[in-house]
Motif scaffolding. Structure first.
Motif, PDB file in Angstrom:
ATOM      1  N   SER A 162      -2.351 -10.103 -14.662  1.00  0.00           N
ATOM      2  CA  SER A 162      -2.989 -10.596 -13.699  1.00  0.00           C
ATOM      3  C   SER A 162      -2.251 -11.440 -12.730  1.00  0.00           C
ATOM      4  CB  SER A 162      -4.286 -11.584 -14.195  1.00  0.00           C
ATOM      5  OG  SER A 162      -3.671 -12.397 -15.079  1.00  0.00           O
ATOM      6  N   SER A 167      -5.679 -10.410  -8.366  1.00  0.00           N
ATOM      7  CA  SER A 167      -5.246  -9.092  -8.635  1.00  0.00           C
ATOM      8  C   SER A 167      -5.082  -8.862 -10.229  1.00  0.00           C
ATOM      9  CB  SER A 167      -4.190  -8.601  -8.044  1.00  0.00           C
ATOM     10  OG  SER A 167      -4.384  -8.654  -6.586  1.00  0.00           O
ATOM     11  N   LYS A 168      -5.536  -7.597 -10.648  1.00  0.00           N
ATOM     12  CA  LYS A 168      -5.043  -6.973 -11.930  1.00  0.00           C
ATOM     13  C   LYS A 168      -4.510  -5.855 -11.873  1.00  0.00           C
ATOM     14  CE  LYS A 168      -7.887  -9.686 -15.106  1.00  0.00           C
ATOM     15  NZ  LYS A 168      -7.121 -10.243 -16.191  1.00  0.00           N
ATOM     16  N   THR A 192      -6.546  -3.437  -9.378  1.00  0.00           N
ATOM     17  CA  THR A 192      -7.907  -3.640  -8.768  1.00  0.00           C
ATOM     18  C   THR A 192      -7.583  -5.120  -7.918  1.00  0.00           C
ATOM     19  OG1 THR A 192      -8.416  -5.046 -10.511  1.00  0.00           O
ATOM     20  CG2 THR A 192      -9.059  -2.792 -10.631  1.00  0.00           C
ATOM     21  N   ARG A 193      -8.278  -4.839  -6.781  1.00  0.00           N
ATOM     22  CA  ARG A 193      -8.264  -6.142  -5.790  1.00  0.00           C
ATOM     23  C   ARG A 193      -9.664  -6.222  -5.456  1.00  0.00           C
ATOM     24  NH1 ARG A 193      -5.644 -10.599  -4.401  1.00  0.00           N
ATOM     25  NH2 ARG A 193      -5.348 -10.895  -2.428  1.00  0.00           N
ATOM     26  N   GLY A 194     -10.333  -7.430  -5.769  1.00  0.00           N
ATOM     27  CA  GLY A 194     -11.387  -7.784  -5.603  1.00  0.00           C
ATOM     28  C   GLY A 194     -12.622  -6.538  -6.072  1.00  0.00           C
ATOM     29  N   ASP A 195     -13.800  -6.404  -5.412  1.00  0.00           N
ATOM     30  CA  ASP A 195     -14.761  -5.622  -5.883  1.00  0.00           C
ATOM     31  C   ASP A 195     -14.606  -4.163  -5.271  1.00  0.00           C
ATOM     32  OD1 ASP A 195     -15.863  -7.529  -7.369  1.00  0.00           O
ATOM     33  OD2 ASP A 195     -17.169  -8.015  -5.794  1.00  0.00           O
ATOM     34  N   SER A 196     -13.657  -4.030  -4.140  1.00  0.00           N
ATOM     35  CA  SER A 196     -13.760  -2.807  -3.264  1.00  0.00           C
ATOM     36  C   SER A 196     -12.410  -1.980  -3.345  1.00  0.00           C
ATOM     37  CB  SER A 196     -14.204  -3.047  -1.804  1.00  0.00           C
ATOM     38  OG  SER A 196     -13.277  -4.046  -1.371  1.00  0.00           O
ATOM     39  N   GLN A 201      -9.069  -0.220  -5.033  1.00  0.00           N
ATOM     40  CA  GLN A 201      -8.609   0.369  -6.182  1.00  0.00           C
ATOM     41  C   GLN A 201      -7.452   1.165  -5.832  1.00  0.00           C
ATOM     42  OE1 GLN A 201     -10.321   0.344  -9.404  1.00  0.00           O
ATOM     43  NE2 GLN A 201     -11.811  -0.996  -8.530  1.00  0.00           N
ATOM     44  N   ASN A 217     -11.467   2.740  -1.220  1.00  0.00           N
ATOM     45  CA  ASN A 217     -12.409   1.705  -1.178  1.00  0.00           C
ATOM     46  C   ASN A 217     -13.811   2.249  -1.220  1.00  0.00           C
ATOM     47  OD1 ASN A 217     -13.447   3.249   1.188  1.00  0.00           O
ATOM     48  ND2 ASN A 217     -12.855   1.417   2.543  1.00  0.00           N
ATOM     49  N   ASP A 218     -14.836   1.687  -0.845  1.00  0.00           N
ATOM     50  CA  ASP A 218     -16.156   2.032  -1.031  1.00  0.00           C
ATOM     51  C   ASP A 218     -16.452   3.395  -0.618  1.00  0.00           C
ATOM     52  OD1 ASP A 218     -16.807  -0.488  -1.822  1.00  0.00           O
ATOM     53  OD2 ASP A 218     -17.300  -1.260   0.037  1.00  0.00           O
TER      54      ASP A 218
END
Length: 256
Positions: free
Chosen positions: A69, A73-74, A98-102, A104, A129-130
């Motif tokens: 981490s 970011s993970k 992963t960066r935030g909720d949207s 990948q 993204n979404d």
């Protein structure tokens, strides 16, 4: 007497203003230093963690379900080399960021610099993204700016639309893709060929920048500026715009 007092007052105030300026400058420098302070990459998890003296005293080898981490970011992978002296890592196998909720980001290999917060992902790269998926062989993601870039060719899929380009930029904070050089968009209803295209992933509107050719089943459209709304299936073509079909042709400064 009053004149001498005023001169003395000014002489006393000048050093005060100088000190005030220096104090303010030092405070500003301290704030900037805090904002620019480098965060250390953190090892969250690994099945095996060991040192390798032949690789250097500051090198750690991680294997199995590795998780890092850093600054929001993970980063997940199968195995990695972590270089604590340079705050960087090389990761291999099933890369997932992963960066935030949207955002990948997937790939086979990751080179990450924690000091610069730059991730370079190689081989079978997928950015999601979404509403859109981007496929390329190599992508550099700048974490501080939330911007991804490729220059080796990419394929983007968005529901019915498939887009190819040699160069691409994705600005996550603005939900903007910017494609250039040999841009090709294919759709069951039409085909677009242009040099530069900008796409907003939220509004689902594409903007044509430069000479653009649009081919339909029975018509052809040319423009050098314009936009297309994918949701509403509406478009406007500007600058030397023309429409041609088997029965008639139409020209104008702007066609809707």
């Amino acid at each position: 007497m009053k004149k001498n007092f005023n001169m003395l007052e000014r002489k006393l105030l000048i050093p005060f203003y100088v000190l005030l300026f220096v104090f303010g400058f030092l405070q500003l420098s301290e704030i900037q230093a805090q904002n620019n302070k480098v965060q250390q990459v953190h090892i969250d998890q690994a099945d095996v963690l060991e040192g390798k003296k032949d690789l250097g005293p500051d090198v750690k080898v991680l294997k199995g379900n590795v998780v890092f981490s850093h600054a929001g970011s993970k980063m997940f992978c199968d195995s990695a080399y972590f270089y604590s002296a340079t705050n960087s890592l090389k990761a291999f196998g099933k890369i997932h960021i992963t960066r935030g909720d949207s955002i990948q980001l997937f790939g086979d290999t990751l080179l990450y610099s924690g000091n610069d917060r730059i991730a370079r992902v190689l081989n079978h790269v997928v950015l999601k993204n979404d509403s859109l998926s981007l496929f390329t062989s190599e992508l550099t993601y700048f974490m501080q700016q939330d911007m991804g870039a490729y220059s080796t060719g990419g394929l983007t899929i968005n529901k019915e639309d498939t887009l190819r380009s040699r160069i691409g930029r994705y600005y996550a904070q603005r939900d903007i893709f910017h494609f250039s050089e040999k841009v090709r968009v294919t759709n069951p209803k039409f085909r677009i060929e242009c040099d530069t295209l900008k796409h907003n992933t939220k509004t689902q509107i594409s903007y044509f920048l430069g000479p653009t050719h649009i081919y339909g089943d029975s018509n052809y459209i040319y423009c050098e500026n314009g936009w297309y709304n994918h949701k509403e299936n509406k478009a406007q073509f500007n600058k030397n715009a023309r429409y041609e079909s088997k029965t008639y042709s139409l020209r104008g400064d702007s066609l809707f």
